[in-house]
Scaffold this motif. Structure first.
Motif, mmCIF file in Angstrom:
data_model
loop_
_atom_site.group_PDB
_atom_site.id
_atom_site.type_symbol
_atom_site.label_atom_id
_atom_site.label_comp_id
_atom_site.label_asym_id
_atom_site.label_seq_id
_atom_site.Cartn_x
_atom_site.Cartn_y
_atom_site.Cartn_z
ATOM 1 N N TYR A 1 34.354 27.561 48.704
ATOM 2 C CA TYR A 1 35.576 27.782 48.717
ATOM 3 C C TYR A 1 36.202 26.983 49.443
ATOM 4 O O TYR A 1 35.780 26.775 50.677
ATOM 5 C CB TYR A 1 36.037 29.336 48.773
ATOM 6 C CG TYR A 1 37.257 29.598 49.022
ATOM 7 C CD1 TYR A 1 38.122 29.783 47.817
ATOM 8 C CD2 TYR A 1 37.972 29.646 50.364
ATOM 9 C CE1 TYR A 1 39.642 30.038 47.968
ATOM 10 C CE2 TYR A 1 39.499 29.858 50.310
ATOM 11 C CZ TYR A 1 40.140 30.007 49.103
ATOM 12 O OH TYR A 1 41.512 30.351 49.516
ATOM 13 N N PHE A 2 37.200 26.316 49.047
ATOM 14 C CA PHE A 2 38.113 25.502 50.056
ATOM 15 C C PHE A 2 39.545 25.513 50.083
ATOM 16 O O PHE A 2 40.092 25.785 48.812
ATOM 17 C CB PHE A 2 37.549 23.987 50.011
ATOM 18 C CG PHE A 2 37.980 23.359 48.721
ATOM 19 C CD1 PHE A 2 39.257 22.629 48.627
ATOM 20 C CD2 PHE A 2 37.256 23.466 47.648
ATOM 21 C CE1 PHE A 2 39.510 21.803 47.466
ATOM 22 C CE2 PHE A 2 37.474 22.689 46.293
ATOM 23 C CZ PHE A 2 38.874 21.961 46.105
ATOM 24 N N GLN A 3 40.389 25.127 50.965
ATOM 25 C CA GLN A 3 41.587 25.149 50.876
ATOM 26 C C GLN A 3 42.145 23.711 51.494
ATOM 27 O O GLN A 3 41.532 23.327 52.530
ATOM 28 C CB GLN A 3 42.528 26.229 51.615
ATOM 29 C CG GLN A 3 43.887 26.205 51.899
ATOM 30 C CD GLN A 3 44.584 26.223 50.432
ATOM 31 O OE1 GLN A 3 44.258 26.984 49.656
ATOM 32 N NE2 GLN A 3 45.461 25.226 50.434
ATOM 33 N N ASN B 1 41.552 26.338 39.311
ATOM 34 C CA ASN B 1 42.979 26.855 39.192
ATOM 35 C C ASN B 1 43.179 28.116 40.235
ATOM 36 O O ASN B 1 44.076 28.573 40.620
ATOM 37 C CB ASN B 1 43.299 27.492 37.954
ATOM 38 C CG ASN B 1 44.247 26.518 37.043
ATOM 39 O OD1 ASN B 1 44.635 25.584 37.474
ATOM 40 N ND2 ASN B 1 44.456 27.008 36.092
ATOM 41 N N SER B 2 42.008 28.488 41.079
ATOM 42 C CA SER B 2 41.897 29.485 41.882
ATOM 43 C C SER B 2 42.239 28.839 43.444
ATOM 44 O O SER B 2 42.439 29.430 44.345
ATOM 45 C CB SER B 2 40.669 30.324 42.105
ATOM 46 O OG SER B 2 39.331 29.292 42.531
ATOM 47 N N ILE B 3 42.204 27.540 43.369
ATOM 48 C CA ILE B 3 42.390 26.681 44.482
ATOM 49 C C ILE B 3 43.996 26.663 44.709
ATOM 50 O O ILE B 3 44.494 26.068 43.978
ATOM 51 C CB ILE B 3 41.904 25.322 44.504
ATOM 52 C CG1 ILE B 3 40.092 25.704 44.583
ATOM 53 C CG2 ILE B 3 42.259 24.575 45.873
ATOM 54 C CD1 ILE B 3 39.567 24.369 44.140
ATOM 55 N N LYS B 4 44.525 26.937 45.906
ATOM 56 C CA LYS B 4 45.933 26.674 46.437
ATOM 57 C C LYS B 4 46.133 25.242 46.500
ATOM 58 O O LYS B 4 45.532 24.733 47.285
ATOM 59 C CB LYS B 4 46.125 27.734 47.646
ATOM 60 C CG LYS B 4 45.966 29.026 47.350
ATOM 61 C CD LYS B 4 46.449 30.079 48.452
ATOM 62 C CE LYS B 4 46.160 31.517 48.196
ATOM 63 N NZ LYS B 4 46.371 32.373 49.491
ATOM 64 N N ILE C 1 34.511 30.066 56.101
ATOM 65 C CA ILE C 1 33.388 30.754 57.093
ATOM 66 C C ILE C 1 33.651 32.216 56.811
ATOM 67 O O ILE C 1 32.749 33.130 56.738
ATOM 68 C CB ILE C 1 33.923 30.391 58.598
ATOM 69 C CG1 ILE C 1 33.498 28.938 58.891
ATOM 70 C CG2 ILE C 1 33.154 31.315 59.468
ATOM 71 C CD1 ILE C 1 33.871 28.584 60.095
ATOM 72 N N VAL C 2 35.076 32.711 56.784
ATOM 73 C CA VAL C 2 35.230 34.320 56.429
ATOM 74 C C VAL C 2 34.447 34.477 55.104
ATOM 75 O O VAL C 2 33.898 35.851 55.117
ATOM 76 C CB VAL C 2 36.878 34.424 56.395
ATOM 77 C CG1 VAL C 2 37.038 35.835 56.026
ATOM 78 C CG2 VAL C 2 37.455 33.979 57.584
ATOM 79 N N SER C 3 34.921 33.840 53.968
ATOM 80 C CA SER C 3 34.111 34.140 52.516
ATOM 81 C C SER C 3 32.300 34.336 52.931
ATOM 82 O O SER C 3 31.737 35.121 52.049
ATOM 83 C CB SER C 3 34.657 33.071 51.625
ATOM 84 O OG SER C 3 34.001 32.013 51.978
ATOM 85 N N ILE C 4 32.006 33.356 53.578
ATOM 86 C CA ILE C 4 30.446 33.517 53.972
ATOM 87 C C ILE C 4 30.150 34.706 54.816
ATOM 88 O O ILE C 4 29.054 35.562 54.332
ATOM 89 C CB ILE C 4 29.935 32.173 54.552
ATOM 90 C CG1 ILE C 4 30.155 30.988 53.553
ATOM 91 C CG2 ILE C 4 28.514 32.343 55.054
ATOM 92 C CD1 ILE C 4 29.128 30.032 53.446
ATOM 93 N N ALA D 1 36.389 17.610 47.416
ATOM 94 C CA ALA D 1 36.332 18.469 48.146
ATOM 95 C C ALA D 1 35.568 19.934 47.698
ATOM 96 O O ALA D 1 34.746 20.626 48.270
ATOM 97 C CB ALA D 1 37.624 19.180 48.467
ATOM 98 N N SER D 2 35.184 19.805 46.208
ATOM 99 C CA SER D 2 34.584 20.764 45.324
ATOM 100 C C SER D 2 33.182 21.061 45.572
ATOM 101 O O SER D 2 32.654 22.216 45.592
ATOM 102 C CB SER D 2 34.859 20.733 44.019
ATOM 103 O OG SER D 2 34.043 19.626 43.537
#
Length: 445
Positions: A105-107, A187-190, A3-6, A413-414
């Motif tokens: 983007y997901f975590q 690799n950018s996903i934690k 939500i924040v990224s959007i 999830a991607s």
């Protein structure tokens, strides 16, 4: 975080819109000054991903229009030029927003157990078997294993999916037909595991769970599950089967490519090959289990080798069952949507605890359909026959609604593209984790 990224992306596009359409020079100047730092904040917030490239370009376009508007005030009053600007701006917005929506983007949810999770790579060598390297030379079969375990975390870095994500993405594309665009940013996903974190001190030792990935996949394909199990007091040895993983490496960094030249399909030849080849994966598991037990490593010292389970996805699920039936050390096993390749379950059934979790889509595929070729119908009929043999007093079969084969991996999830119409990746993860954890707690603790 999504939500924040959007919100940040929409703010950037709104400010760029001001430079496109407002005539007031003072407002335009403030808008462009505000727009410039926002992509930097976005990059800090979620890290660089290819999905952000259109956003960065839109800021550059905003700068260009800002200077263009200052020097060409007359053309801004032209009706045709204004219509052109509206259309162009609409295209910019679409191109900027679409990648973030389709590939969000997901975590991963934080593990629900009381423990933080450590991750460590180990290599185990089987000198009785050979493996072909990328240069066609052969070497002793070297098996990479990622260990997930309860840990005391301080400032250790989070685990990454791969040491070379571009290579893995390209290899997945060849081995499974998954477009590399789906995984380039992984690799950018934690991941909720910390590299080489200190093993958590405990008086009692932890049960061991072996994990096998799918054919043409990789051993960090299901970190949502590895981290969850480890947080509840398990050590997970996630095995990467060399030559059958999309890509793997030796301890010295030499590339071991996917050995099969094609994507394995629904035909008699592939079925026969998969039945016979599974013995190699069972051997890999034995090597890992035996060498772990002999090791003086700190992680090995906290493992209870009298309580060993096996968890596998797809072809790895078949390996879990074969190991359960043939190895007395394996006390319980879980098959995640795996067709039961290998030897048939004996008439007496499975005499040890076994959990088979299928996706609704996989179960549906075993029913004959008009669009299937004759060979495909025979293939799925055989898979259905193998499934029907699964019986026993301690056998459980679960089916997850609105799920498919990919639902058991991080890949789900991607993007929504890979999920069923009414499917939700994170809801499925929760169900899978609950079923698996309940089963292993019952039989290994």
């Amino acid at each position: 975080m999504q939500i924040v990224s959007i919100i940040l992306i929409l703010s950037i596009l709104s400010l760029i819109g001001v430079t496109f359409f407002y005539k007031n020079k003072s407002i335009n100047k403030r808008a462009i000054y505000l727009a410039i730092p926002l992509p930097v904040i976005l990059l800090i917030f979620i890290g660089f991903r290819w999905q952000l490239i259109p956003i960065l370009l839109s800021v550059l376009l905003g700068l260009c229009f800002y200077f263009f508007n200052r020097k060409n005030e007359k053309s801004n009053n032209n009706l045709f030029f204004r219509i052109l600007k509206v259309g162009f701006y609409a295209v910019v917005c679409l191109i900027s927003i679409l990648p973030a929506i389709v590939f969000p983007y997901f975590q991963f949810d934080k593990p629900s157990g009381e423990n933080k999770v450590g991750a460590k790579e180990e290599y185990f060598v089987d000198s009785s078997r050979q493996i072909k390297l990328n240069n066609n030379n052969k070497t002793n079969r070297e098996i990479k294993v990622t260990l997930f375990y309860p840990a005391e975390v301080k400032s250790e870095p989070m685990l990454q999916v791969s040491q070379d994500m571009n290579q893995l993405s390209d290899s997945l594309s060849k081995a499974q037909g998954i477009p590399s665009i789906f995984t380039k940013h992984f690799n950018s996903i934690k991941i909720n595991a910390y590299v080489d974190a200190k093993v958590k001190d405990k008086k009692e030792s932890y049960p061991l769970i072996l994990f096998s990935h799918g054919m043409g996949s990789y051993n960090t394909q299901s970190t949502f599950q590895m981290a969850e199990l480890a947080s509840h007091g398990y050590v997970i040895a996630s095995i990467e089967h060399p030559g059958d993983a999309a890509v793997s490496y030796t301890s010295s960094g030499e590339l071991i490519p996917y050995a099969n030249e094609k994507i394995l399909g629904a035909n008699k030849e592939d079925l026969s090959y998969l039945d016979e080849h599974n013995v190699e994966w069972v051997k890999d598991a034995k090597v890992v289990m035996n060498q772990l037990q002999k090791s003086n490593d700190t992680i090995s010292s906290i493992i209870n080798f009298d309580k060993i389970g096996y968890l596998g996805f797809s072809y790895g699920g078949a390996t879990a069952l074969q190991s359960l039936m043939t190895d007395s050390k394996i006390k319980a096993a879980v098959d995640l949507d795996g067709a039961l390749f290998g030897s048939d379950v004996p008439d007496k059934g499975i005499e040890k605890p076994f959990l088979l979790i299928n996706s609704s889509a996989s179960i549906a595929s075993m029913t004959s359909k008009k669009e299937q070729t004759k060979e495909e119908k025979e293939y799925f009929k055989e898979l259905k026959r193998k499934n029907s043999l699964v019986k026993g007093n301690e056998v459980v079969h679960e089916i997850i609604p609105h799920s498919n084969h990919v639902s058991f991996t991080d890949l789900s999830a991607s993007t929504k593209i890979l999920n069923e119409k009414e499917g939700n990746a994170f809801k499925n993860y929760k169900i899978i984790n609950q079923l698996t954890l309940k089963f292993f707690n019952q039989h290994l603790k």
